[in-house]
Each structure stands twice: as C-alpha cells, then as structure tokens.
Design a protein around this motif. Structure first.
Motif, PDB file in Angstrom:
ATOM      1  N   PRO A 153       0.806  -1.237  -0.006  1.00  0.00           N
ATOM      2  CA  PRO A 153      -0.050  -0.055   0.169  1.00  0.00           C
ATOM      3  C   PRO A 153       1.013   1.291   0.077  1.00  0.00           C
ATOM      4  CG  PRO A 153      -0.849  -1.538   1.902  1.00  0.00           C
ATOM      5  CD  PRO A 153       0.637  -1.977   1.201  1.00  0.00           C
ATOM      6  N   LYS A 154       0.150   2.271  -0.810  1.00  0.00           N
ATOM      7  CA  LYS A 154       1.155   3.477  -0.718  1.00  0.00           C
ATOM      8  C   LYS A 154       1.278   4.054   0.674  1.00  0.00           C
ATOM      9  CE  LYS A 154      -1.330   6.278  -3.351  1.00  0.00           C
ATOM     10  NZ  LYS A 154      -1.838   7.316  -4.316  1.00  0.00           N
ATOM     11  N   GLU A 155      -0.034   3.776   1.581  1.00  0.00           N
ATOM     12  CA  GLU A 155       0.244   4.308   2.901  1.00  0.00           C
ATOM     13  C   GLU A 155       1.616   3.805   3.735  1.00  0.00           C
ATOM     14  OE1 GLU A 155      -2.518   2.958   1.734  1.00  0.00           O
ATOM     15  OE2 GLU A 155      -3.513   4.859   1.254  1.00  0.00           O
ATOM     16  N   THR A 156       1.821   2.482   3.473  1.00  0.00           N
ATOM     17  CA  THR A 156       3.006   1.910   3.941  1.00  0.00           C
ATOM     18  C   THR A 156       4.492   2.473   3.598  1.00  0.00           C
ATOM     19  OG1 THR A 156       1.919  -0.434   4.076  1.00  0.00           O
ATOM     20  CG2 THR A 156       4.287  -0.500   4.195  1.00  0.00           C
ATOM     21  N   ILE A 157       4.418   2.829   2.227  1.00  0.00           N
ATOM     22  CA  ILE A 157       5.674   3.507   1.500  1.00  0.00           C
ATOM     23  C   ILE A 157       5.713   5.125   2.321  1.00  0.00           C
ATOM     24  CG2 ILE A 157       6.526   4.476  -0.476  1.00  0.00           C
ATOM     25  CD1 ILE A 157       5.286   2.231  -2.099  1.00  0.00           C
ATOM     26  N   TYR A 158       4.587   5.527   2.400  1.00  0.00           N
ATOM     27  CA  TYR A 158       4.532   6.854   3.120  1.00  0.00           C
ATOM     28  C   TYR A 158       5.209   6.585   4.641  1.00  0.00           C
ATOM     29  CZ  TYR A 158       2.175   9.167  -0.856  1.00  0.00           C
ATOM     30  OH  TYR A 158       2.011   9.701  -2.141  1.00  0.00           O
ATOM     31  N   ARG A 159       4.846   5.948   5.267  1.00  0.00           N
ATOM     32  CA  ARG A 159       5.042   5.436   6.717  1.00  0.00           C
ATOM     33  C   ARG A 159       6.630   5.338   7.070  1.00  0.00           C
ATOM     34  NH1 ARG A 159       3.309   1.087  10.824  1.00  0.00           N
ATOM     35  NH2 ARG A 159       3.955   2.105  12.595  1.00  0.00           N
ATOM     36  N   LEU A 160       6.975   4.234   5.953  1.00  0.00           N
ATOM     37  CA  LEU A 160       8.391   3.867   5.875  1.00  0.00           C
ATOM     38  C   LEU A 160       9.265   4.996   5.856  1.00  0.00           C
ATOM     39  CD1 LEU A 160       8.315   0.265   4.178  1.00  0.00           C
ATOM     40  CD2 LEU A 160       8.507   0.715   6.624  1.00  0.00           C
ATOM     41  N   ASN A 161       9.096   5.761   4.798  1.00  0.00           N
ATOM     42  CA  ASN A 161       9.717   6.736   4.425  1.00  0.00           C
ATOM     43  C   ASN A 161       9.719   8.128   5.193  1.00  0.00           C
ATOM     44  OD1 ASN A 161      11.725   5.804   1.992  1.00  0.00           O
ATOM     45  ND2 ASN A 161       9.574   4.962   1.796  1.00  0.00           N
ATOM     46  N   ARG A 162       8.805   8.250   6.136  1.00  0.00           N
ATOM     47  CA  ARG A 162       8.285   9.233   6.755  1.00  0.00           C
ATOM     48  C   ARG A 162       8.024  10.587   5.993  1.00  0.00           C
ATOM     49  NH1 ARG A 162      12.137   6.454   9.839  1.00  0.00           N
ATOM     50  NH2 ARG A 162      11.214   5.877  12.101  1.00  0.00           N
ATOM     51  N   THR A 163       7.259  10.287   4.809  1.00  0.00           N
ATOM     52  CA  THR A 163       6.690  11.355   4.046  1.00  0.00           C
ATOM     53  C   THR A 163       5.472  11.369   3.996  1.00  0.00           C
ATOM     54  OG1 THR A 163       6.805   9.699   2.063  1.00  0.00           O
ATOM     55  CG2 THR A 163       8.930  10.919   2.417  1.00  0.00           C
TER      56      THR A 163
END
Length: 144
Positions: A108-118
């Motif tokens: 999920p895109k939300e996981t990518i945002y969370r992992l990268n703190r973006t």
C-alpha cells in the motif's frame, strides 16, 4: 534455636534457586521488519538509513560487538512497528513514484509513506533514497 537457624538457612537456600524476575503479565509480541546487512554497512550507517538510533538497533538485536557486522546478517529494525518483511533501501529511478512503487512491490502507498516518513509524492524524486518492503504479502500496516 537450632530449628530457627535451620529454617533461616533453608529459606536462604531456596531463595537462591528461585528466579528473581517473575513476570505475570502478557508480553506484547511486536513484529518488526528485518534488514539484511549489505557490503559497506555499519550500525551507524544503518541507523542513519532508517532514522533510528544505533543503540536501539544494538539493543533490539542483542549485538555484543557493534564493530563486527557480517554481510548477510539479518537485523531487526525497531521503530517501524506493524510492518513486517525484508526492508530494501534503494534510490528512486526515472519514472518511479509512490504509485508505481506500490504496484511494483505490491504494498500500500500508505506503507511506503510511513516507512519513508513522507506525506507527499513530490518527496520522491530521482536519486532520493526510498525504503521498501520486499515481502509483499507481509507489508500491511497493522492499525491499533
């Protein structure tokens, strides 16, 4: 008097064999992602990659000597609760954005945002570093 001394001696002897750290509560089982050490990695480099302290990595992995780190070693990365799998650290290539990375890695895109703190797709530009999860079936964020 001998009976009292014998009881004291027995109680001291028994106390030596009983565990001192009894815990009767439930322990919380938190899943953390894993990072596989690459050539050139040190604890400090890894801590910078994932924006956590080197001491947290050392403690989470029970590392005795942080100066000895072998390529291929799997390290638990604390601070990213609820995301499991193998973490991958790459630079963004031409045409990659959160949407394309989400499709490519099946996360999920939300996981990518969370992992990268973006919070914005504009933060993903050519040459910037991105953290992804390689195990797509395990990349879901557990919400509490």
């Amino acid at each position: 008097m001998k009976v009292i001394k014998a009881l004291i001696f027995c109680s001291l002897l028994i106390s030596l064999f009983l565990p001192t750290n009894l815990s009767f509560g439930q322990t919380e089982n938190i899943d953390y992602p894993v990072y596989i050490v690459q050539p050139g990695d040190t604890i400090n480099v890894i801590s910078i990659k994932f924006n956590i302290s080197a001491d947290d990595i050392i403690a989470a992995n029970n590392i005795i000597d942080p100066n000895i780190l072998s390529v291929g070693t799997q390290l638990v990365i604390p601070g990213i609760e609820g995301v499991t799998g193998v973490l991958k650290y790459n630079s963004v290539s031409i045409g990659e954005n959160p949407d394309s990375l989400s499709r490519q890695y099946q996360i999920p895109k939300e996981t990518i945002y969370r992992l990268n703190r973006t919070t914005s797709p504009s933060e993903f530009f050519i040459g910037s570093n991105v953290i992804l999860v390689e195990s797509p079936s395990l990349a879901l964020i557990k919400t509490t």
